[in-house]
Design a protein around this motif. Structure first.
Motif, short mmCIF file in Angstrom:
data_model
loop_
_atom_site.label_atom_id
_atom_site.label_comp_id
_atom_site.label_asym_id
_atom_site.label_seq_id
_atom_site.Cartn_x
_atom_site.Cartn_y
_atom_site.Cartn_z
N THR A 2 25.15 -1.34 10.51
CA THR A 2 25.07 -1.97 11.77
C THR A 2 23.84 -2.12 12.75
N GLU A 3 23.35 -1.12 12.72
CA GLU A 3 21.94 -1.34 13.44
C GLU A 3 20.79 -2.17 12.68
N ILE A 4 21.01 -1.93 11.24
CA ILE A 4 20.15 -2.77 10.50
C ILE A 4 20.30 -4.16 11.01
N ALA A 5 21.57 -4.44 10.69
CA ALA A 5 22.04 -6.08 10.88
C ALA A 5 21.65 -6.54 12.22
N ARG A 6 21.95 -5.44 13.52
CA ARG A 6 21.65 -6.09 14.75
C ARG A 6 20.24 -6.34 15.12
N THR A 7 19.30 -5.60 14.43
CA THR A 7 17.96 -5.60 14.69
C THR A 7 17.19 -6.67 13.79
N ILE A 45 33.67 -4.99 9.65
CA ILE A 45 35.16 -4.92 9.07
C ILE A 45 34.85 -3.77 7.90
N PHE A 46 34.55 -2.80 8.35
CA PHE A 46 34.51 -1.66 7.41
C PHE A 46 35.86 -0.72 7.47
N GLU A 47 36.19 -0.16 5.92
CA GLU A 47 37.10 0.84 5.83
C GLU A 47 36.18 2.13 6.10
N ILE A 48 36.60 2.99 6.91
CA ILE A 48 35.75 4.51 7.22
C ILE A 48 36.13 5.43 6.25
N GLN A 49 35.25 5.93 5.52
CA GLN A 49 35.80 7.03 4.78
C GLN A 49 35.37 8.31 5.31
N VAL A 96 32.66 2.95 3.77
CA VAL A 96 31.50 3.63 4.14
C VAL A 96 31.98 4.96 5.00
N THR A 97 30.70 5.57 5.19
CA THR A 97 31.23 6.63 6.17
C THR A 97 31.04 6.21 7.72
N ARG A 98 31.34 6.98 8.57
CA ARG A 98 31.08 6.37 10.06
C ARG A 98 29.56 6.56 10.16
N LYS A 99 28.70 7.17 9.72
CA LYS A 99 27.21 7.19 9.90
C LYS A 99 26.66 6.33 9.15
N GLN A 100 27.21 5.98 7.88
CA GLN A 100 26.64 4.59 7.20
C GLN A 100 27.14 3.26 7.93
N ALA A 101 28.16 3.39 8.72
CA ALA A 101 28.88 2.17 9.30
C ALA A 101 27.61 1.81 10.46
N GLU A 102 27.32 2.91 11.26
CA GLU A 102 26.41 2.88 12.25
C GLU A 102 25.14 2.39 11.79
N ARG A 103 24.84 2.79 10.80
CA ARG A 103 23.18 2.62 10.11
C ARG A 103 23.31 1.27 9.78
#
Length: 190
Positions: free
Chosen positions: A169-174, A184-188, A160-167
Motif C-alpha cells: 500500500t505504501e508503494i502504491a500511495r507513493t 482488497i487483500f486477504e490477510i494471512q 499477504v501478511t499484514r506487514k506485506q499489505a502495509e508495504r
C-alpha cells in the motif's frame, strides 16, 4: 517433476479443445510456484474472469455502453470500469456474482462516461510502476499482489501478511499519479 506436471496440464487442455492455453515455460512454472494460490485456484480465477466478461458481453445493452474489466484473485472478484446508469452497474455486479466459484464481488464500476485513451495509458503506466517497485521488494514475491488501476485509483488484491499489505500500500500511495489506493487483500497470519 514440475515440468512434467505442466506438460501434462497443457496436454489435457489441448485435448479438451481449450485454445486459451499460454505457452508454459520455466518462467511460468516459477511464477506458479511462487503464487500462494493452488494451481486449481489459479485456473478457477482465469475461468471466473473469462466467464464474467462473457456474461457482461452477452448483455448487448450493457456491453455497448460500458467499459468493464474483471479481475479475480483467490476467487475474490474486482469489477472496475464505467457505465452510464446505476441499473447497469447493479446488473454487472449480479452477472459477476452468478459465475461459478466466485466467493465475493467488489463492484467498483463507476456511473460515468468511459475513460479516455489517455487516461487508460496513464493507468497502465501507474500499474507498471507499482508492479516494478513490487518486483524489487524483498518483503514478498510480487505474485502475491495483483495491481489494477482505473482512473488513477489503484486496487491491490492478494494473499499477504499484514506487514506485506502495509508495504504494498505504501508503494502504491507513493507512486506518482496515484489518487487513491483501495486494499482488497486477504490477510494471512504469518
Amino acid at each position: 517433476m514440475l515440468a512434467r506436471i505442466l506438460a501434462l496440464v497443457v496436454m489435457v487442455y489441448l485435448s479438451t479443445g481449450c485454445v486459451g492455453v499460454a505457452v508454459v515455460g520455466a518462467g511460468a512454472g516459477a511464477v506458479m510456484a511462487d503464487d500462494p494460490r493452488s494451481f486449481g485456484t489459479q485456473i478457477d480465477d482465469e475461468n471466473i474472469e473469462s466467464r464474467a466478461l462473457r456474461a457482461i458481453r452477452d448483455n448487448n445493452e450493457i456491453s455497448a455502453q460500458s467499459h468493464v474489466e474483471v479481475v479475480s484473485y483467490n476467487r475474490v472478484v474486482l469489477v472496475v470500469g464505467q457505465t452510464p446508469a446505476e441499473s447497469y452497474r447493479t446488473q454487472i455486479g449480479q452477472l459477476v456474482a452468478e459465475v461459478p466459484n466466485v466467493r465475493k464481488v467488489y463492484n467498483e464500476v463507476k456511473v460515468t462516461v468511459p475513460r479516455s485513451a489517455l487516461t487508460a495509458m496513464s493507468d497502465s503506466t501507474i500499474t507498471s510502476k507499482i508492479k516494478s517497485a513490487l518486483l524489487v521488494e524483498s518483503e514478498f514475491p510480487s505474485s502475491n499482489v495483483k495491481v489494477v488501476t482505473e482512473n488513477s485509483e489503484v486496487f491491490l488484491m492478494g494473499l499477504v501478511t499484514r506487514k506485506q499489505a502495509e508495504r504494498a500500500t505504501e508503494i502504491a500511495r507513493t507512486t506518482n499519479g496515484v489518487e487513491k489506493v483501495v486494499q482488497i487483500f486477504e490477510i494471512q497470519e504469518s
